[in-house]
Design a protein around this motif. Structure first.
Motif, PDB file in Angstrom:
ATOM      1  N   ILE A   1      -9.274   2.211   4.953  1.00 45.03           N
ATOM      2  CA  ILE A   1      -7.938   2.504   4.435  1.00 45.03           C
ATOM      3  C   ILE A   1      -7.215   1.187   4.208  1.00 45.03           C
ATOM      4  CG2 ILE A   1      -5.732   3.644   4.881  1.00 45.03           C
ATOM      5  CD1 ILE A   1      -7.251   5.559   6.755  1.00 45.03           C
ATOM      6  N   TRP A   2      -6.746   0.993   2.972  1.00 46.69           N
ATOM      7  CA  TRP A   2      -5.939  -0.172   2.650  1.00 46.69           C
ATOM      8  C   TRP A   2      -4.495   0.277   2.552  1.00 46.69           C
ATOM      9  CZ3 TRP A   2      -8.693  -3.824  -1.405  1.00 46.69           C
ATOM     10  CH2 TRP A   2      -9.896  -4.266  -0.850  1.00 46.69           C
ATOM     11  N   VAL A   3      -3.667  -0.336   3.377  1.00 40.81           N
ATOM     12  CA  VAL A   3      -2.283   0.117   3.530  1.00 40.81           C
ATOM     13  C   VAL A   3      -1.360  -0.892   2.852  1.00 40.81           C
ATOM     14  CG1 VAL A   3      -0.531   0.907   5.169  1.00 40.81           C
ATOM     15  CG2 VAL A   3      -2.973   1.038   5.773  1.00 40.81           C
ATOM     16  N   HIS A   4      -0.360  -0.380   2.158  1.00 41.12           N
ATOM     17  CA  HIS A   4       0.614  -1.297   1.568  1.00 41.12           C
ATOM     18  C   HIS A   4       2.006  -0.697   1.593  1.00 41.12           C
ATOM     19  CE1 HIS A   4       1.810   0.402  -2.388  1.00 41.12           C
ATOM     20  NE2 HIS A   4       0.640   0.978  -2.361  1.00 41.12           N
ATOM     21  N   CYS A   5       2.990  -1.580   1.515  1.00 43.19           N
ATOM     22  CA  CYS A   5       4.388  -1.198   1.354  1.00 43.19           C
ATOM     23  C   CYS A   5       4.948  -2.087   0.246  1.00 43.19           C
ATOM     24  CB  CYS A   5       5.164  -1.356   2.660  1.00 43.19           C
ATOM     25  SG  CYS A   5       5.185  -3.050   3.304  1.00 43.19           S
ATOM     26  N   ALA A   6       6.234  -2.377   0.279  1.00 44.90           N
ATOM     27  CA  ALA A   6       6.801  -3.238  -0.764  1.00 44.90           C
ATOM     28  C   ALA A   6       6.423  -4.693  -0.557  1.00 44.90           C
ATOM     29  CB  ALA A   6       8.318  -3.091  -0.808  1.00 44.90           C
ATOM     30  N   GLY A   7       6.468  -5.168   0.710  1.00 49.46           N
ATOM     31  CA  GLY A   7       6.248  -6.579   0.954  1.00 49.46           C
ATOM     32  C   GLY A   7       5.181  -6.911   1.968  1.00 49.46           C
ATOM     33  N   GLY A   8       4.788  -5.982   2.830  1.00 51.15           N
ATOM     34  CA  GLY A   8       3.732  -6.215   3.797  1.00 51.15           C
ATOM     35  C   GLY A   8       4.103  -5.972   5.241  1.00 51.15           C
ATOM     36  N   GLN A   9       5.413  -5.843   5.553  1.00 47.41           N
ATOM     37  CA  GLN A   9       5.801  -5.692   6.946  1.00 47.41           C
ATOM     38  C   GLN A   9       5.565  -4.261   7.441  1.00 47.41           C
ATOM     39  OE1 GLN A   9       9.972  -6.361   7.929  1.00 47.41           O
ATOM     40  NE2 GLN A   9       9.372  -7.217   9.904  1.00 47.41           N
ATOM     41  N   ARG A  10       6.067  -3.272   6.684  1.00 46.34           N
ATOM     42  CA  ARG A  10       5.865  -1.889   7.116  1.00 46.34           C
ATOM     43  C   ARG A  10       4.384  -1.519   7.124  1.00 46.34           C
ATOM     44  NH1 ARG A  10       9.775   1.076   2.977  1.00 46.34           N
ATOM     45  NH2 ARG A  10       9.286  -0.822   1.814  1.00 46.34           N
ATOM     46  N   SER A  11       3.647  -2.036   6.168  1.00 51.12           N
ATOM     47  CA  SER A  11       2.212  -1.731   6.129  1.00 51.12           C
ATOM     48  C   SER A  11       1.490  -2.369   7.316  1.00 51.12           C
ATOM     49  CB  SER A  11       1.603  -2.184   4.808  1.00 51.12           C
ATOM     50  OG  SER A  11       1.868  -3.544   4.554  1.00 51.12           O
TER      51      SER A  11
ATOM     52  N   ARG B   1     -10.270   2.636  10.324  1.00 46.46           N
ATOM     53  CA  ARG B   1     -10.567   1.286   9.836  1.00 46.46           C
ATOM     54  C   ARG B   1      -9.553   0.967   8.743  1.00 46.46           C
ATOM     55  NH1 ARG B   1     -15.023   0.837   7.009  1.00 46.46           N
ATOM     56  NH2 ARG B   1     -15.313   3.090   6.712  1.00 46.46           N
ATOM     57  N   ALA B   2      -8.578   0.129   9.068  1.00 41.75           N
ATOM     58  CA  ALA B   2      -7.468  -0.118   8.145  1.00 41.75           C
ATOM     59  C   ALA B   2      -7.264  -1.608   7.919  1.00 41.75           C
ATOM     60  CB  ALA B   2      -6.187   0.510   8.686  1.00 41.75           C
ATOM     61  N   ARG B   3      -6.834  -1.931   6.706  1.00 43.11           N
ATOM     62  CA  ARG B   3      -6.478  -3.296   6.334  1.00 43.11           C
ATOM     63  C   ARG B   3      -5.081  -3.297   5.711  1.00 43.11           C
ATOM     64  NH1 ARG B   3     -10.661  -7.135   5.660  1.00 43.11           N
ATOM     65  NH2 ARG B   3     -12.726  -6.311   6.163  1.00 43.11           N
ATOM     66  N   ASN B   4      -4.440  -4.432   5.820  1.00 44.49           N
ATOM     67  CA  ASN B   4      -3.105  -4.586   5.244  1.00 44.49           C
ATOM     68  C   ASN B   4      -3.216  -5.304   3.905  1.00 44.49           C
ATOM     69  OD1 ASN B   4      -0.342  -4.592   4.928  1.00 44.49           O
ATOM     70  ND2 ASN B   4       0.005  -6.336   6.274  1.00 44.49           N
ATOM     71  N   LEU B   5      -2.696  -4.696   2.833  1.00 43.45           N
ATOM     72  CA  LEU B   5      -2.690  -5.335   1.518  1.00 43.45           C
ATOM     73  C   LEU B   5      -1.614  -6.418   1.518  1.00 43.45           C
ATOM     74  CD1 LEU B   5      -3.456  -2.262  -0.680  1.00 43.45           C
ATOM     75  CD2 LEU B   5      -4.523  -4.489  -0.981  1.00 43.45           C
ATOM     76  N   SER B   6      -2.048  -7.665   1.547  1.00 40.43           N
ATOM     77  CA  SER B   6      -1.133  -8.785   1.742  1.00 40.43           C
ATOM     78  C   SER B   6      -0.142  -8.907   0.594  1.00 40.43           C
ATOM     79  CB  SER B   6      -1.934 -10.082   1.869  1.00 40.43           C
ATOM     80  OG  SER B   6      -1.096 -11.157   2.214  1.00 40.43           O
ATOM     81  N   GLY B   7       1.126  -9.034   0.964  1.00 39.56           N
ATOM     82  CA  GLY B   7       2.174  -9.208  -0.042  1.00 39.56           C
ATOM     83  C   GLY B   7       2.724  -7.927  -0.603  1.00 39.56           C
ATOM     84  N   GLY B   8       2.053  -6.793  -0.333  1.00 38.95           N
ATOM     85  CA  GLY B   8       2.587  -5.513  -0.731  1.00 38.95           C
ATOM     86  C   GLY B   8       2.590  -5.258  -2.234  1.00 38.95           C
ATOM     87  N   TYR B   9       3.362  -4.244  -2.593  1.00 34.64           N
ATOM     88  CA  TYR B   9       3.390  -3.781  -3.978  1.00 34.64           C
ATOM     89  C   TYR B   9       3.929  -4.845  -4.924  1.00 34.64           C
ATOM     90  CZ  TYR B   9       4.122  -0.541  -7.882  1.00 34.64           C
ATOM     91  OH  TYR B   9       4.082   0.090  -9.100  1.00 34.64           O
ATOM     92  N   SER B  10       4.795  -5.744  -4.436  1.00 39.46           N
ATOM     93  CA  SER B  10       5.337  -6.777  -5.317  1.00 39.46           C
ATOM     94  C   SER B  10       4.249  -7.744  -5.780  1.00 39.46           C
ATOM     95  CB  SER B  10       6.464  -7.537  -4.614  1.00 39.46           C
ATOM     96  OG  SER B  10       5.971  -8.208  -3.469  1.00 39.46           O
ATOM     97  N   ILE B  11       3.287  -8.054  -4.904  1.00 39.82           N
ATOM     98  CA  ILE B  11       2.181  -8.912  -5.326  1.00 39.82           C
ATOM     99  C   ILE B  11       1.236  -8.143  -6.231  1.00 39.82           C
ATOM    100  CG2 ILE B  11       0.187 -10.236  -4.513  1.00 39.82           C
ATOM    101  CD1 ILE B  11       2.869 -11.613  -4.077  1.00 39.82           C
ATOM    102  N   TYR B  12       1.055  -6.846  -5.979  1.00 40.21           N
ATOM    103  CA  TYR B  12       0.248  -6.031  -6.891  1.00 40.21           C
ATOM    104  C   TYR B  12       0.812  -6.093  -8.304  1.00 40.21           C
ATOM    105  CZ  TYR B  12      -1.080  -1.778  -9.387  1.00 40.21           C
ATOM    106  OH  TYR B  12      -1.497  -0.890 -10.356  1.00 40.21           O
ATOM    107  N   ARG B  13       2.123  -5.961  -8.429  1.00 42.25           N
ATOM    108  CA  ARG B  13       2.735  -6.022  -9.758  1.00 42.25           C
ATOM    109  C   ARG B  13       2.523  -7.383 -10.400  1.00 42.25           C
ATOM    110  NH1 ARG B  13       8.778  -4.104  -9.312  1.00 42.25           N
ATOM    111  NH2 ARG B  13       8.644  -5.461  -7.482  1.00 42.25           N
ATOM    112  N   ALA B  14       2.583  -8.449  -9.588  1.00 39.77           N
ATOM    113  CA  ALA B  14       2.361  -9.791 -10.127  1.00 39.77           C
ATOM    114  C   ALA B  14       0.926  -9.939 -10.640  1.00 39.77           C
ATOM    115  CB  ALA B  14       2.647 -10.838  -9.066  1.00 39.77           C
ATOM    116  N   TYR B  15      -0.043  -9.432  -9.878  1.00 40.76           N
ATOM    117  CA  TYR B  15      -1.429  -9.494 -10.328  1.00 40.76           C
ATOM    118  C   TYR B  15      -1.634  -8.662 -11.593  1.00 40.76           C
ATOM    119  CZ  TYR B  15      -3.535 -11.843  -6.282  1.00 40.76           C
ATOM    120  OH  TYR B  15      -3.903 -12.770  -5.336  1.00 40.76           O
TER     121      TYR B  15
END
Length: 557
Positions: free
Chosen positions: A511-521, A534-548
């Motif tokens: 499970i890859w978990v994300h929020c807006a910035g990474g803290q809540r996730s 088995r979980a991982r944190n998507l670093s930087g959250g949704y804002s970095i996803y949008r940048a990518y």
């Protein structure tokens, strides 16, 4: 009694600083500075801002005159004098007066080369037309200023989207000139990682700056009083062209003298700034030095390192052991109110060098959020996955970016780790910082990764998975945030509901978990891992996803 004769080739940050330091150390030395331009010491980093009218009058750019060097330091400075040859056997330099053509020689006991760098001019038709400029010297800035003013230029093309190119874009826009940027690379600021420069695209678009990325300059033609710039098969009509495609070390004099040139094209020096000839030193944009992170040769054409190298050279000439340990390439640029800075390795540079790294993204406020005016910033940190040594950092925001990168640069210079970032004691007052500074937060996140408290995942890894093995994407933002924009296929379970809805999650998939910035996730990942998932944190959250996912626009406008 003369203790030693020192000849310095070139002024500005390297040569002028070396001359002043030499005099402070040795009152009896005979010191000559030969500068081929018309000014011995000027603020070349301020040239775009003179053109844009931010710095006025021009004299504010003059740091020191030949008269000041004579009166304060008893140093003879001759501008418009070019050293044309070095006679190493007899320790002489040949000098030509560029105004009269007269030639003469001057002996030296120690010679310092500070010729700087020269602008790269693309090998395409039309680069020598009137209205096409490079910007390196104060005289260049004056020519551009007068051209824009006298011809009432309303449209311009800037070729190159590096530091100087973007500063020129902003300053041309300040003069109400419509600007098109032509850049051969697929992004602006190629020295940064692509996701970090995304905030600047919005600012450029808001100021009607058109981008042609991934399109090298093909030709420039004269069309009456206008110029036609061809790039990407398209012609752009304009009244001026600024070539800002970069610079290269000016090593002609050194090569002709038989001095060693390094693999990057700069003069090879040791840590004492000594060339392959022990009586000749070299400093500034013309030299190669050691990269403090990789230990390999690097070339850093920046005023700060040049000034420090000049001091080291002067110390050693005067018998005071001193060394230049290397450079990080710490740099900053502001574009329409967006600040971006870096130090050490970028991810692209680490990959090129084959250096193992881990990365993290953090989002913080420039100061305490309860105090008005706090601005967001994003920090990308690279660190060694084995021992946590900090390898590099980039930051983007609109306030406080520079001081955070400065702190991290100092840490890297001293071999610091992410644990040192955690423990850094920094200024806190609500107007300037927080109890947990953005530097500390970057350290905390990286430290959590190294301690095994959280396993990171990164958005650029997502596309590597075939559909049948794709991780389960869990979005722990609020329903409102999720409705405003979400990753396709993501499942939304707000963090506050997660503990009561664990039965909805798969136990046979990561499970890859994300929020807006990474803290809540991060909170979510800690819950899930302790509940057997088995979980991982998507670093930087949704804002970095949008940048990518936004990537870099091929053009706009």
């Amino acid at each position: 009694m003369i203790s030693r004769r020192v000849v310095i080739v070139g002024g500005v940050a390297g040569g002028a600083s070396c001359a002043a330091r030499l005099r402070r150390l040795d009152e009896n030395a005979e010191i000559y500075v030969f500068e081929r331009g018309g000014f011995v010491s000027f603020a070349n980093c301020g040239l775009p801002y003179y053109i844009g009218g931010v710095i006025s009058p021009r004299e504010r750019l003059l740091v020191a005159s030949p008269e000041r060097f004579r009166d304060y330091f008893n140093v003879e400075v001759r501008v418009n004098h070019e050293v044309t040859r070095i006679d190493r056997e007899n320790r002489l330099v040949e000098v030509r007066n560029r105004q009269t053509g007269a030639r003469f020689t001057r002996p030296y006991d120690a010679l310092v080369l500070a010729p700087g760098a020269k602008p790269i001019v693309p090998d395409v038709p039309g680069v020598d037309l009137p209205g096409v400029f490079t910007l390196r010297l104060l005289e260049d800035a004056e020519r551009i200023y007068r051209w824009l003013q006298d011809r009432h230029v309303t449209r311009a093309v800037v070729v190159g989207a590096g530091y100087i190119g973007l500063e020129m874009v902003e300053n041309l826009a300040n003069r109400n000139i419509t600007v098109t940027v032509v850049e051969a690379a697929p992004q602006i600021l190629p020295g940064f990682d692509p996701e970090m420069v995304v905030p600047i695209y919005d600012k450029l678009a808001a100021h009607d700056v058109r981008l042609l990325l991934g399109h090298p300059l093909q030709a420039i033609e004269a069309d009456g009083s206008q110029l036609l710039v061809t790039a990407g098969g398209e012609k752009i009509d304009c009244g001026a062209v600024i070539l800002s495609v970069g610079v290269r070390p000016d090593v002609t004099l050194a090569q002709e003298a038989g001095l060693e040139i390094g693999p990057l094209g700069g003069i090879r020096v040791n840590e004492h700034m000594q060339t392959s000839d022990p009586t000749i030193w070299a400093v500034g944009d013309a030299v190669e030095v050691k990269d403090l992170v990789t230990g390999q040769p690097t070339w850093v054409p920046l005023a700060g390192p040049a000034s420090r190298q000049a001091r080291v050279a002067a110390d050693n000439i005067c018998g005071r052991p001193s060394r230049f340990p290397g450079a990080l390439g710490t740099a900053f640029v502001r574009v329409f109110g967006v600040d971006i800075a870096k130090t050490g390795l970028t991810e692209k540079a680490a990959q090129r060098a084959g250096i193992p790294y881990q990365k993290s993204f953090t989002h913080s406020a420039s100061h305490a959020t309860y105090y008005p005016g706090a601005k967001p910033m994003t920090i990308k940190l690279l660190f060694d996955p084995r021992d946590g040594r900090v390898l590099g950092a980039q930051a983007v925001g609109s306030e406080g970016v520079d001081k955070r990168i400065d702190v991290i640069a100092a840490m890297i210079q001293k071999g610091g780790t992410v644990y040192d970032l955690e423990e850094a004691e920094l200024c806190y007052a609500p107007q300037v910082g927080s109890a947990r500074d953005p530097v500390n937060i970057a350290g905390f996140v990286a430290g959590n990764i190294l301690r095994g408290d959280v396993a990171p995942a990164h958005w650029d890894e997502l596309d590597r998975f075939p559909e049948e093995r794709r991780p389960f994407i869990l979005d722990v933002r609020t329903p409102g945030e999720f409705a405003a924009g979400a990753l396709p296929g993501a499942v939304n379970i707000p963090l506050g509901e997660l503990r009561g809805r664990l039965h909805e999650l798969p136990r046979d998939r990561e499970i890859w978990v994300h929020c807006a910035g990474g803290q809540r996730s991060y909170y979510g990942v800690r819950i899930l891992n302790q509940k057997g998932f088995r979980a991982r944190n998507l670093s930087g959250g949704y804002s970095i996803y949008r940048a990518y996912r936004r990537g870099t626009p091929k053009s706009n406008g």
